[in-house]
Design a protein around this motif. Structure first.
Motif, mmCIF file in Angstrom:
data_model
loop_
_atom_site.group_PDB
_atom_site.id
_atom_site.type_symbol
_atom_site.label_atom_id
_atom_site.label_comp_id
_atom_site.label_asym_id
_atom_site.label_seq_id
_atom_site.Cartn_x
_atom_site.Cartn_y
_atom_site.Cartn_z
ATOM 1 N N UNK A 183 11.157 66.140 -36.855
ATOM 2 C CA UNK A 183 9.949 66.597 -36.509
ATOM 3 C C UNK A 183 8.839 66.350 -37.671
ATOM 4 N N UNK A 184 9.177 65.483 -38.761
ATOM 5 C CA UNK A 184 8.386 65.186 -39.824
ATOM 6 C C UNK A 184 7.849 63.887 -39.768
ATOM 7 N N UNK A 185 7.185 63.374 -38.818
ATOM 8 C CA UNK A 185 6.925 61.995 -38.671
ATOM 9 C C UNK A 185 5.486 61.772 -38.406
ATOM 10 N N UNK A 186 4.836 62.884 -38.353
ATOM 11 C CA UNK A 186 3.255 62.655 -37.979
ATOM 12 C C UNK A 186 2.293 62.221 -39.307
ATOM 13 N N UNK A 187 2.729 61.879 -40.338
ATOM 14 C CA UNK A 187 2.295 61.504 -41.470
ATOM 15 C C UNK A 187 2.005 59.991 -41.476
ATOM 16 N N UNK A 188 3.040 59.189 -40.755
ATOM 17 C CA UNK A 188 3.080 57.855 -40.947
ATOM 18 C C UNK A 188 2.035 56.990 -40.298
ATOM 19 N N UNK A 189 1.644 57.225 -39.052
ATOM 20 C CA UNK A 189 0.473 56.677 -38.557
ATOM 21 C C UNK A 189 -0.910 56.665 -39.241
ATOM 22 N N UNK A 190 -1.190 58.031 -39.817
ATOM 23 C CA UNK A 190 -2.462 58.329 -40.464
ATOM 24 C C UNK A 190 -2.167 57.380 -41.806
ATOM 25 N N UNK A 191 -0.906 57.118 -42.474
ATOM 26 C CA UNK A 191 -0.982 56.218 -43.453
ATOM 27 C C UNK A 191 -1.600 55.029 -43.514
ATOM 28 N N UNK A 192 -1.907 54.469 -42.419
ATOM 29 C CA UNK A 192 -2.297 53.313 -42.309
ATOM 30 C C UNK A 192 -3.894 53.330 -43.053
ATOM 31 N N UNK A 193 -4.363 54.500 -43.336
ATOM 32 C CA UNK A 193 -5.658 54.309 -44.015
ATOM 33 C C UNK A 193 -5.803 53.613 -45.393
ATOM 34 N N UNK A 194 -4.639 53.204 -45.885
ATOM 35 C CA UNK A 194 -4.411 52.420 -47.130
ATOM 36 C C UNK A 194 -4.591 51.046 -47.029
ATOM 37 N N UNK A 195 -4.557 50.380 -48.033
ATOM 38 C CA UNK A 195 -4.773 49.106 -47.974
ATOM 39 C C UNK A 195 -3.482 48.348 -47.473
ATOM 40 N N UNK A 196 -3.719 47.271 -46.593
ATOM 41 C CA UNK A 196 -2.603 46.620 -46.002
ATOM 42 C C UNK A 196 -1.473 46.413 -46.935
ATOM 43 N N UNK A 197 -1.540 45.827 -48.149
ATOM 44 C CA UNK A 197 -0.188 45.613 -48.883
ATOM 45 C C UNK A 197 0.384 46.982 -48.885
ATOM 46 N N UNK A 198 -0.168 47.997 -49.134
ATOM 47 C CA UNK A 198 0.423 49.448 -49.186
ATOM 48 C C UNK A 198 1.259 49.537 -47.976
ATOM 49 N N UNK A 199 0.591 49.338 -46.897
ATOM 50 C CA UNK A 199 1.553 49.480 -45.680
ATOM 51 C C UNK A 199 2.811 48.340 -45.513
ATOM 52 N N UNK A 200 2.515 47.226 -46.089
ATOM 53 C CA UNK A 200 3.608 46.498 -46.006
ATOM 54 C C UNK A 200 4.843 46.800 -46.912
ATOM 55 N N UNK A 201 4.578 47.448 -48.061
ATOM 56 C CA UNK A 201 5.529 47.960 -49.114
ATOM 57 C C UNK A 201 6.030 49.216 -48.689
ATOM 58 N N UNK A 202 5.202 50.199 -48.484
ATOM 59 C CA UNK A 202 5.627 51.519 -48.126
ATOM 60 C C UNK A 202 6.199 51.736 -46.839
ATOM 61 N N UNK A 203 5.953 51.100 -45.771
ATOM 62 C CA UNK A 203 6.031 51.366 -44.509
ATOM 63 C C UNK A 203 7.071 50.585 -43.819
ATOM 64 N N UNK A 204 7.393 49.391 -44.654
ATOM 65 C CA UNK A 204 8.268 48.426 -44.045
ATOM 66 C C UNK A 204 9.715 48.296 -45.113
#
Length: 619
Positions: free
Chosen positions: A229-250
């Motif tokens: 149930x600890x999933x709600x942070x990930x969609x909002x984390x897209x506020x960071x720059x795109x390279x951050x999304x690529x590194x952290x969330x991939x």
């Protein structure tokens, strides 16, 4: 070889420290060269050290970190087959993302701070991967949490970005608490924090203890990997720059939970209850996130929910007992999801920094190369035949199907349903972004060339990484399973069964494509339905958490603040102070120099003394 193994960890740390201390004083290109060079050097060192990982691997103690009595915590590195393949993936993908970020962040005024945090994040992730004990792993675990907070809220001047960083930090801390409890409990049981030492002794534990420890580790993993149930942070984390999304969330942070469960697999695999819980959490998250991705309108949020869903497949694989299937999908997903996030950054640039896919369209004509690179990633994600996503995802589904009992057949059915939804939202994204005419208002901007060419190796790896673990039907060598020493994970199904599973996977892929084509090939804007709004807001999970957790916490806080602190504590203290002050003022009046007061005091004193003697005489 010891030097190479040490450099894997120290080069990103050195790059981050140098930029943090001196980056502002250096000419503008130099901090970028330092950041990129340190991570590329770490990748080359990992490549040079790869032969050390054969067999039981190689252990290197750099120094003793903590020592008290019988307790000792070393800064020790364990470079075994599991760590080696993970290290290569992390450093390789991170190198390409750093190069991409050099173009993406070229005009940003806080470029030095960004690359400092990015280097430190890679160092923290490598600490998780290479740690030979749980305390050092936990240090890296907290390090990626801190760096992700800084990177997600990098553009903190916008309130929503700062809120997203805080949300990620707080929600993941909940999972970290459970991991910390498991760590302390394991030390209390075994007197050691060595991962190898703990895994070697877990067979002697009773089943209840094993189950509780495994569930604690599961909740810890859910926090970092954004699982229910600890999933709600990930969609909002897209506020960071795109390279951050690529590194952290991939490739890194969201896979840390999967890596933890694989690293501690000798423990968690002893409990059928824990294994079933891991599988259920994985498949539930995969289905939940896939439904949410159907309704998202921001390109990066679609990919964020997709990441959550694919990590759910990895959890499912661990719960099924197939470490090699989990790691196979983890690696292939890192390639094609990093590709998708980075290509999405190029698309956003093409669309004049527009994120809403309803205001895009026609991007194929504006940049054919970006189109084909993005489509390559989408095909892998959707499970197109012969892509890496096809082999890795369907190996997990085949493993569930091969178990045969009704529980695992149910998991397989839910996995197939999730695969259908995945194919649908992938092609929905493709048609809305690249099909038709351009629907936006902003003038397009060509992406920096440095943003495009790092995508090419990722596209090749995403399409071809399935060769690492080909199924039996393709006469494939299951190289990854053999490398990890998990030959028991290799499936040997009947040929007819393999054809049936492959046919089902292909049919699901094609059906999702056809449904998306029918709905979105000729895009017509429609009003959002109730269900669409429900899915758009992630099943209103944040509202539920607000109702169950945030509001009660605020009410308790308000009661403690206003009722206990102000009403009770300050009321009692204030009343006592006022009473003492009044008494002092009255006593002060007795010394005012008035003769009448002194005479009254004398008379009353005489009356009291006489009364006292009369009372004693009567008694």
């Amino acid at each position: 070889m010891d030097i190479l193994l040490t450099l894997i960890l120290l080069l990103p740390l050195a790059g981050g420290v140098i930029n943090a201390c001196f980056g502002k004083r250096l000419p503008r290109p130099v901090p970028v060269f330092i950041a990129c060079g340190s991570v590329i050097g770490s990748f080359l060192a990992a490549l040079g050290s790869f032969t050390l990982a054969t067999g039981d691997g190689y252990r290197l103690v750099l120094f003793t970190w903590l020592k008290s009595g019988h307790f000792q915590a070393d800064v020790g590195l364990l470079f075994d087959p599991l760590a080696a393949i993970m290290t290569l993936m992390v450093t390789g993908v991170a190198s390409l993302i750093h190069l991409y970020a050099a173009g993406y962040m070229e005009e940003d005024t806080d470029q030095v701070r960004f690359f400092t945090l990015l280097n430190l994040f890679v160092f923290a992730m490598l600490t998780i991967v290479l740690a030979d004990n749980l305390l050092l792993l936990f240090l890296g675990w907290e390090g990626v949490g801190f760096c992700s907070y800084g990177l997600i809220g990098f553009w903190y001047r916008k309130t929503e970005n700062a809120d997203a960083g805080r949300k990620a930090f707080i929600v993941t801390r909940i999972g970290d608490l459970f991991f910390a409890v498991a760590l302390l409990w394991l030390f209390a049981l075994f007197g050691t924090i060595s991962i190898e030492g703990i895994n070697a002794q877990v067979a002697g534990l009773d089943m209840t203890t094993v189950t509780l420890l495994s569930l604690l580790l599961l909740v810890g993993a859910c926090g970092k990997s954004a699982q229910l149930p600890l999933m709600s942070w990930l969609p909002d984390a897209m506020a960071g720059p795109t390279p951050v999304s690529a590194l952290i969330h991939a490739a890194t942070m969201v896979t840390a939970g999967v890596y933890l469960l694989c690293r501690m697999f000798p423990l968690v695999s002893l409990s059928p209850t824990a294994m079933a819980a891991i599988a259920l959490v994985g498949i539930a998250t995969a289905l939940y996130a896939a439904t949410c991705a159907l309704a998202q309108n921001e390109i990066k949020r679609v990919l964020a929910y997709s990441t959550m869903s694919q990590v759910g497949y990895m959890f499912l694989a661990v719960g099924l007992g197939s470490v090699s299937a989990a790691m196979f999908h983890l690696i292939t997903h890192a390639f094609f999801k990093a590709l998708l996030f980075m290509a999405a950054g190029c698309v956003i640039n093409l669309a004049g920094h527009e994120n809403d896919i309803r205001r895009m369209g026609g991007m194929r004509q504006r940049s054919p190369l970006v189109f084909w690179l993005f489509i390559a990633g989408l095909l892998c994600l959707a499970g197109a035949p012969l892509t890496s996503g096809f082999f890795s995802k369907d190996l997990i589904l085949a493993t569930a199907f091969a178990r045969g009992d009704i529980f695992h057949q149910g998991l397989y059915a839910l996995g197939v349903m999730t695969a259908l939804l995945t194919s649908f939202y992938c092609f929905r994204l493709a048609y809305l972004v690249f099909g038709g005419d351009y629907r936006g208002d902003e003038l397009p901007h060509e992406p920096n060339g440095l943003m495009v060419w790092p995508l090419l190796p990722l596209a090749l790896l995403g399409l071809g990484a399935g060769l690492l673990n080909l199924p039996h039907l393709f006469a494939g060598g299951s190289w990854l399973s053999a490398w990890l020493g998990r030959e028991q994970d290799v499936l040997h199904l009947a040929i007819a069964t393999e054809y049936l599973l492959i046919g089902t996977a292909v049919a699901v892929f094609v059906l999702g494509w056809l449904l998306a084509a029918l709905r979105y090939r000729q895009y017509v804007q429609r009003p959002a339905s109730l269900s669409g709004d429900f899915l758009l807001n992630g099943w209103r999970a944040d509202d539920l958490f607000d109702l169950l957790l945030v509001r009660p916490f605020k009410k308790i806080g308000r009661f403690c603040s206003q009722g206990v602190e102000i009403g009770l504590i300050e009321g009692v203290l204030g009343g006592t102070v006022r009473g003492c002050n009044d008494l002092g003022m009255r006593l002060r009046g007795l010394g005012a120099g008035k003769v009448s007061l002194y005479l009254q005091g004398l008379v009353w004193g005489f009356v009291v003394i006489v009364g006292w003697f009369l009372l004693r005489a009567l008694i």
